[in-house]
Design an enzyme around this catalytic site. Structure first.
Site, PDB file in Angstrom:
ATOM      1  CG  ASP A  10      -2.405   1.250   1.210  1.00 11.40           C
ATOM      2  OD1 ASP A  10      -1.975   2.063  -0.004  1.00 11.40           O
ATOM      3  OD2 ASP A  10      -2.536   1.608   2.326  1.00 11.40           O
ATOM      4  CG  ASP A 105      -3.593   3.790  -3.574  1.00 10.93           C
ATOM      5  OD1 ASP A 105      -3.805   3.158  -3.822  1.00 10.93           O
ATOM      6  OD2 ASP A 105      -2.817   4.571  -2.313  1.00 10.93           O
ATOM      7  CD  GLU A 106      -5.248  -0.728  -1.885  1.00 12.82           C
ATOM      8  OE1 GLU A 106      -5.209  -0.185  -0.364  1.00 12.82           O
ATOM      9  OE2 GLU A 106      -5.847  -0.856  -2.238  1.00 12.82           O
TER      10      GLU A 106
END
Length: 400
Positions: A10, A105-106
């Site tokens: 993350d 964003d993961e």
């Protein structure tokens, strides 16, 4: 110790970190990203320097300015963040098995060999952190979670931010997450939390210890059983949907082959497909139109959108694609056409929209109207309420 199979990464304050990476003048300063260059609205991201003052995702611009004097506001540059997302993905995929880009964003990685041990997994994460810092930028940091399945790895990745590393498995569950609220867990919406409360499940420990068969009843779906079994450490792959999409196609009878009449049939097909989508409690994030002509040519286009089940919204997309088809002049006779709703997921899993504002799993106004139309048509007869003019085309010509 239970083998680790998944690492979930993350990125920390990703949007703000990208801006700080590109502009040295922003480094070490509180930065907030807004949807537009405006003095109104809310922050869609904040740097950790801003978070130290209480600025969070969703904080209104006026409140952020009050909480953090001197905060720097920047307009969102989504395409830029996507480019950095792909750059990070490229690095990860060269050092490990990147199985999913879960969001901008993961990232999700599959672990094997020595990386299935705690020591080996920690060494791999340290290697990945160093590689991303060197090849993409030192401001691009991430928190990592390790687990025997996707769910536990994702929860672990949220436990130690920024730049942390945590693990979850039957060896430290449920005590390690006993401090979390039910809706801190991914997939537990406000509505699901209320449903759990009504079933007497008030905390994370009780949820982890729940009989999976009872969870199926609470969720009213097999997804509840899968969710609890994963909390208990079982290696059950998450399936985003049970089907790829919802659609209808038609070989048109002669009276519907004129383009304007074919367009009206398309509207009818959209209404049918979206009604089935809502019936199954799902949303779609892509709409496609395919039109085939007597000359043997086929025209096909698709457009992505915010995941929705709103019939009126998909009808607007349908109209926009027909306009694109007509851009070079009226098309010839249509032999068949089809509409498809794809990139489907459960409504209960849909994330909120800070700009709307819309809470996770909450229906939009248009979706609530669509549900009301379904209820009226179910009671008084199909087609009692329609979304404007369409041309119903039942019969053996249907291919979908």
């Amino acid at each position: 110790m239970t083998p680790f199979r998944v690492a979930y990464l993350d990125m920390n304050s990703f949007f703000a970190s990208v801006e700080q990476e590109l502009d040295p003048a922003l480094r070490g300063k509180p930065v907030a990203i807004t949807a537009v260059d405006s003095n109104s609205g809310a922050c869609v991201a904040a740097s950790y320097e801003a978070k130290a003052f209480g600025v969070r995702t969703g904080t209104r611009v006026a409140d952020a300015r009050r909480l953090c004097p001197g905060i720097i506001f920047l307009p969102s540059r989504h395409r830029l963040y996507v480019r950095f997302n792909l750059a990070v993905a490229d690095v990860l995929d060269r050092y490990a098995e990147l199985t999913h880009i879960r969001s901008v964003d993961e990232f999700q990685l599959a672990l094997s060999g020595d990386a299935q041990t705690l020591e080996g997994a920690c060494a791999l994460v340290a290697q990945l952190k160093a590689a991303v810092a060197k090849e993409v930028g030192p401001r691009l940091r991430f928190s990592a979670g390790l687990g025997p399945n996707h769910l536990l790895a994702k929860i672990a990745g949220k436990l130690d931010k920024p730049d942390g590393l945590q693990w979850l498995s039957p060896d430290n569950m449920p005590e390690r997450i006993a401090h979390l609220s039910l809706d801190d867990l991914p997939g537990i919406s406000r509505a699901m939390k209320e449903r759990l409360f009504r079933a007497g499940v008030y905390d994370v420990v009780s949820l982890c210890q729940l009989d999976p068969r009872h969870a199926r009843q609470i969720w009213r779906s097999v997804e509840g059983e899968r969710f609890v079994r994963m909390l208990q450490g079982m290696d059950i792959p998450i399936i985003a949907t049970q089907r790829g999409g919802y659609g209808n196609s038609k070989v048109l009878s002669p009276e519907f082959r004129a383009p304007r009449r074919a367009y009206q049939v398309g509207r009818w097909l959209v209404e049918k497909a979206t009604a089935r989508l809502r019936r199954d409690g799902r949303v779609a994030a892509r709409f496609s139109l395919t039109v085939s002509f007597f000359e043997g040519q086929t025209w096909a286009r698709g457009v992505s959108c915010f995941p929705t089940q709103d019939t009126a919204f998909f009808l607007r997309l349908h109209r926009a694609l027909w306009r694109a088809l007509w851009r070079n002049g009226p098309p010839g006779p249509v032999i068949s056409l089809g509409v498809n709703l794809t990139e489907v997921d459960l409504l209960d899993r849909r994330q909120g929209d800070l700009l709307a504002p819309l809470a996770p799993a909450e229906r939009t106004r248009g979706e609530r109207v669509s549900v009301a139309v379904d209820q009226i048509n179910a009671r008084f007869g199909d087609g009692m309420i329609r979304y404007g003019i369409h041309a119903a085309h039942p019969g053996f010509f249907e291919r979908g």
